[in-house]
Enzyme design. Structure first.
Site, short mmCIF file in Angstrom:
data_model
loop_
_atom_site.label_atom_id
_atom_site.label_comp_id
_atom_site.label_asym_id
_atom_site.label_seq_id
_atom_site.Cartn_x
_atom_site.Cartn_y
_atom_site.Cartn_z
CG ASP A 12 38.08 5.59 56.35
OD1 ASP A 12 37.00 5.14 55.94
OD2 ASP A 12 38.94 6.08 55.59
NE ARG B 18 33.35 11.38 67.02
CZ ARG B 18 33.34 12.55 67.65
NH1 ARG B 18 32.39 13.44 67.38
NH2 ARG B 18 34.26 12.85 68.56
CE LYS C 112 40.62 5.98 53.01
NZ LYS C 112 39.20 6.40 52.88
CD GLU D 180 39.95 5.71 48.45
OE1 GLU D 180 38.75 6.02 48.24
OE2 GLU D 180 40.41 5.55 49.58
CD GLU E 82 35.98 8.56 45.45
OE1 GLU E 82 34.75 8.60 45.23
OE2 GLU E 82 36.47 8.72 46.58
CE LYS F 157 37.74 2.47 49.48
NZ LYS F 157 37.49 2.80 50.91
CB SER G 19 30.37 1.94 46.98
OG SER G 19 30.48 2.76 48.12
N GLY G 20 31.68 4.75 45.96
CA GLY G 20 31.61 6.09 45.39
C GLY G 20 30.23 6.69 45.21
N GLY G 21 29.28 6.33 46.06
CA GLY G 21 27.95 6.90 45.94
C GLY G 21 26.94 6.02 45.22
CB SER H 253 37.49 -1.02 50.31
OG SER H 253 37.78 -0.18 51.41
CE1 TYR I 294 34.28 9.34 51.54
CE2 TYR I 294 34.43 10.92 49.75
CZ TYR I 294 34.13 9.65 50.20
OH TYR I 294 33.68 8.71 49.32
#
Length: 396
Positions: free
Chosen positions: A71, A93, A183, A223, A225, A265, A307-309, A334, A396
């Site tokens: 996304d 894309r 999301k 989510e 984060e 998430k 996963s965040g990096g 995810s 993002y």
């Protein structure tokens, strides 16, 4: 430093005080109705989609499967394309997203795919609707519905997530287009406090979004984060995560959100990316599962970790460690970069590399499928898959 108080020392704000002035942010979605003849009695109207929401959530949270997060906004997708020397055009894309959704047998390991709005309405390079291709793969289409982060006034250089305005009509349209879950990503920064204001804003926004999404037939992925940025240790991450999830579930309940019809998430509980003391997968699993048991109701069907990096392998190892014993929830993944990184680099924008890139995607998807079942060994992983992907102050 700004005057906003830090979470450790912040005074507890009375719930009634927090609700003052919030009426302008609450869309007129009729979730709670008062009987005119019994003002002290509340009737909670269950969403007409309740049964479907539960079924969708259980489908996404099915054994050995997780979510492919694809996304990325057009701007972020442009950064990914630029890394392999491609121009950020709709055609490029489209070509990359076609590669992802048409990977043969992807649905064996992937139960849901989060799409950007462009992709939800887009067709593949062969002219088939992306949504239809996913459904044929037994993958539930989802949609990113937030409008991104903006500065939070009165905070310690923190942010809040916008997008509640018009969300009811947008989610209704997304449902008609074939999306079945949504999301909404907001963030909490440990180096910036986090301030009590930022935590409450994150929790309240997530709760309003979740209620609106459910009212229009979409299972909300919740989510908040907790960013990896910082030098803090794993205990500080755990402390902040407990506070964040306590606030999130308080406001989810206040907004009459159906817990059986949501997915979470969360971030894994890890040290900050710049902390000198690293944690083993077993330590990450221990802290993260402790957090879940303390804060997450068993009614929630799926915990789909971001996963965040982390590197591709690191994210898979940590997930596997969490599935070495039974959990009350479906503990899965995810992932975006942790599924796509090697795939993207293998493709490189060349049509002749499509099959090899799809194979790379399937290798990662299968590895995480095994991790969801607690059967991943980590054998035979490439050097590329072991490279960390953390980017400080990532946008993002």
């Amino acid at each position: 430093m700004a005057s906003a108080s830090l979470l450790k020392s912040s005074p507890v704000i009375d719930k009634a005080e927090f609700f003052k002035g919030q009426s302008l942010r609450q869309p007129s979605v009729s979730v709670v109705r008062c009987h005119p003849n019994a003002p002290s009695s509340l009737t909670i109207r269950a969403s007409s989609y309740a049964d479907e929401l539960v079924k969708t959530a259980k489908t996404v949270a099915s054994p050995g499967r997780g979510i492919l997060a694809m996304d990325e906004s057009n701007a972020t997708c442009g950064k990914r394309l630029a890394s392999i020397g491609l121009e950020n055009t709709e055609a490029n894309r489209q070509a990359y997203r076609t590669l992802l959704v048409t990977a043969p047998g992807l649905g064996q390991y992937i139960s849901g795919a989060i799409l950007f709005e462009e992709t939800l309405y887009q067709s593949t390079t062969d002219g088939k609707k992306m949504v239809d291709v996913l459904v044929e793969q037994n993958i539930v289409p989802g949609i990113k519905v937030d409008k991104g982060l903006v500065p939070l006034s009165g905070s310690n250089d923190e942010s809040w997530c916008q997008g509640l305005d018009g969300l009811a009509s947008r989610t209704a349209a997304y449902y008609q287009q074939g999306a079945r879950f949504a999301k909404w990503r907001t963030v909490v920064s440990i180096p910036n406090g986090p301030s009590a204001l930022a935590v409450k804003e994150a929790a309240w926004g997530l709760a309003r979004y979740a209620a609106i999404a459910q009212d229009n037939g979409l299972v909300p992925i919740v989510e908040p984060e907790i960013l990896l940025d910082g030098e803090h240790g794993i205990d500080r991450t755990f402390e902040v995560a407990q506070k964040v999830w306590a606030e999130v579930f308080f406001y989810l309940a206040e907004n009459n959100v159906l817990f059986e019809g949501i997915l979470l998430k969360p971030s894994m509980v890890t040290p900050g990316a710049e902390c000198k003391e690293r944690a083993t997968p077993e330590q990450v699993a221990d802290y993260t599962l402790k957090l879940l048991h303390r804060r997450i109701p068993p009614a929630v069907p799926g915990i789909m970790f971001l996963s965040g990096g982390q590197s591709e392998v690191e994210a898979t190892l940590n997930l596997n460690a969490m599935n070495q014993a039974p959990n009350p929830w479906h503990v899965s993944f995810s992932y975006a970069r942790a599924l796509q990184n090697t795939c993207l680099k293998t493709w490189g924008g060349s049509p002749e590399n499509v099959k090899a890139a799809q194979d790379a995607l399937l290798i990662r998807a299968k590895a995480n499928s095994l991790a969801q079942l607690g059967k991943y060994t980590g054998e035979g992983e490439s050097d590329e898959a072991k490279k960390g992907m953390f980017v400080k102050d990532y946008v993002y």
